[in-house]
Design a protein around this motif. Structure first.
Motif, short mmCIF file in Angstrom:
data_model
loop_
_atom_site.label_atom_id
_atom_site.label_comp_id
_atom_site.label_asym_id
_atom_site.label_seq_id
_atom_site.Cartn_x
_atom_site.Cartn_y
_atom_site.Cartn_z
N THR A 168 1.56 9.04 7.58
CA THR A 168 1.60 10.00 8.33
C THR A 168 0.65 9.26 10.49
O THR A 168 0.26 8.31 10.61
N ASP A 169 1.58 10.09 11.03
CA ASP A 169 1.15 9.88 11.97
C ASP A 169 -0.42 9.21 12.83
O ASP A 169 -0.76 8.66 13.43
N PRO A 170 -1.43 9.91 12.46
CA PRO A 170 -3.05 9.50 12.50
C PRO A 170 -2.89 8.17 12.29
O PRO A 170 -4.31 7.27 13.00
N VAL A 171 -2.82 7.70 11.35
CA VAL A 171 -2.56 5.99 10.33
C VAL A 171 -1.99 5.49 11.53
O VAL A 171 -2.09 3.40 10.66
N LYS A 172 -0.61 5.49 11.69
CA LYS A 172 0.36 4.69 12.42
C LYS A 172 -0.42 3.73 13.28
O LYS A 172 -1.05 3.57 14.04
N GLY A 173 -0.11 2.36 13.06
CA GLY A 173 -0.56 1.40 13.66
C GLY A 173 -2.05 0.67 12.85
O GLY A 173 -2.46 -0.55 13.82
N ARG A 174 -2.27 1.06 12.49
CA ARG A 174 -3.92 1.06 11.72
C ARG A 174 -3.75 -0.27 10.26
O ARG A 174 -4.76 0.29 10.15
N PHE A 175 -3.10 1.77 9.25
CA PHE A 175 -2.99 1.67 8.00
C PHE A 175 -1.67 0.73 7.65
O PHE A 175 -0.57 0.51 7.98
N THR A 176 -1.69 -0.56 6.71
CA THR A 176 -1.48 -0.63 5.90
C THR A 176 -0.56 -0.64 4.27
O THR A 176 -1.93 -0.70 3.62
N ILE A 177 0.28 -0.01 4.01
CA ILE A 177 0.69 0.13 2.57
C ILE A 177 1.41 -0.75 2.09
O ILE A 177 2.34 -1.41 2.79
N SER A 178 0.66 -2.23 1.08
CA SER A 178 1.64 -2.42 0.29
C SER A 178 1.91 -2.55 -1.37
O SER A 178 0.93 -1.34 -1.82
N ARG A 179 2.34 -3.48 -2.15
CA ARG A 179 2.56 -3.59 -3.49
C ARG A 179 2.67 -4.78 -3.95
O ARG A 179 3.08 -6.31 -3.13
N ASP A 180 1.82 -5.42 -4.88
CA ASP A 180 1.53 -6.19 -5.41
C ASP A 180 2.22 -6.13 -6.84
O ASP A 180 1.60 -5.81 -7.47
N THR A 181 3.71 -6.62 -6.55
CA THR A 181 4.28 -6.15 -8.25
C THR A 181 3.58 -7.26 -9.47
O THR A 181 3.35 -6.63 -10.79
N ALA A 182 3.15 -8.17 -9.20
CA ALA A 182 2.44 -9.22 -9.86
C ALA A 182 1.44 -8.48 -10.91
O ALA A 182 1.50 -8.83 -11.96
N LYS A 183 0.41 -8.14 -10.56
CA LYS A 183 -0.48 -6.67 -10.43
C LYS A 183 -0.16 -5.60 -11.07
O LYS A 183 -1.42 -5.18 -10.85
N THR A 184 0.88 -5.33 -10.42
CA THR A 184 1.06 -4.31 -10.22
C THR A 184 -0.21 -3.49 -9.30
O THR A 184 -0.80 -1.85 -10.28
N THR A 185 -0.21 -3.26 -8.42
CA THR A 185 -1.02 -3.03 -7.48
C THR A 185 -0.39 -2.25 -6.47
O THR A 185 0.34 -3.20 -5.54
N VAL A 186 -1.09 -1.32 -5.77
CA VAL A 186 -1.01 -0.86 -5.05
C VAL A 186 -2.21 -0.30 -3.19
O VAL A 186 -3.58 -0.62 -4.10
N ILE A 187 -1.91 -1.13 -2.49
CA ILE A 187 -2.68 -1.95 -1.86
C ILE A 187 -3.01 -0.98 -0.24
O ILE A 187 -1.95 -0.48 0.52
N MET B 112 -7.13 -0.94 5.48
CA MET B 112 -7.27 0.10 6.58
C MET B 112 -8.03 -0.30 8.04
O MET B 112 -9.33 -0.95 7.69
N ASN B 113 -7.46 -0.14 8.86
CA ASN B 113 -8.14 -1.32 10.01
C ASN B 113 -8.88 -0.15 11.49
O ASN B 113 -7.93 0.65 11.09
N SER B 114 -9.30 -0.25 12.22
CA SER B 114 -9.43 0.89 13.25
C SER B 114 -10.29 1.36 12.50
O SER B 114 -9.79 2.88 12.97
N LEU B 115 -10.87 1.77 11.77
CA LEU B 115 -11.38 3.14 11.49
C LEU B 115 -12.14 3.91 11.53
O LEU B 115 -13.10 3.09 13.23
N LYS B 116 -12.05 5.01 12.01
CA LYS B 116 -12.40 6.23 12.84
C LYS B 116 -13.15 7.03 11.45
O LYS B 116 -12.81 6.94 10.54
#
Length: 118
Positions: A60-79, A82-86
């Motif tokens: 979503t536009d308000p979090v672009k450049g600040r948040f990053t989503i990623s996957r860890d397949t080995a741990k079946t975990t989604v991360i 969140m940086n520069s929190l407001k």
């Protein structure tokens, strides 16, 4: 049985960072599109970020450049990093798994509170 479990929320000052984790059951993780939603007081739940099995992401536009989503397949975990929190990031954050072709495939975690103080 709980199939998605979030953790990592907490209280942070403006400009700080948090890392949210969502441990997902293997059967759901391997077949679903993963996403993070949030719901702030007085507002409807909104999609923050999503990621496919191929690594394609949306934000979503308000979090672009600040948040990053990623996957860890080995741990079946989604991360969700969140940086520069407001203060407007304050919300309960929910992990979600879904498939566009099957409305019945829709799973939610219990939520984790993120509070950003000014």
């Amino acid at each position: 049985q709980v199939q998605l479990v979030e953790s990592g929320g907490g209280l942070v000052q403006v400009g700080g960072s948090l890392r949210l984790s969502c441990v997902v059951s293997e059967s759901i993780f391997s077949t679903g599109v993963m996403g993070w939603y949030r719901q702030a007081p007085g507002r409807e739940r909104e999609l923050v970020a999503s990621i496919t099995r191929y690594g394609t992401t949306t934000y979503t536009d308000p979090v672009k450049g600040r948040f990053t989503i990623s996957r860890d397949t080995a741990k079946t975990t989604v991360i969700l990093q969140m940086n520069s929190l407001k203060p407007e990031d304050t919300a309960v954050y929910y992990c979600n798994a879904a498939r566009n072709a099957n409305p019945r495939f829709n799973f939610w975690g219990q939520g984790t509170q993120v509070t950003v103080s000014s």
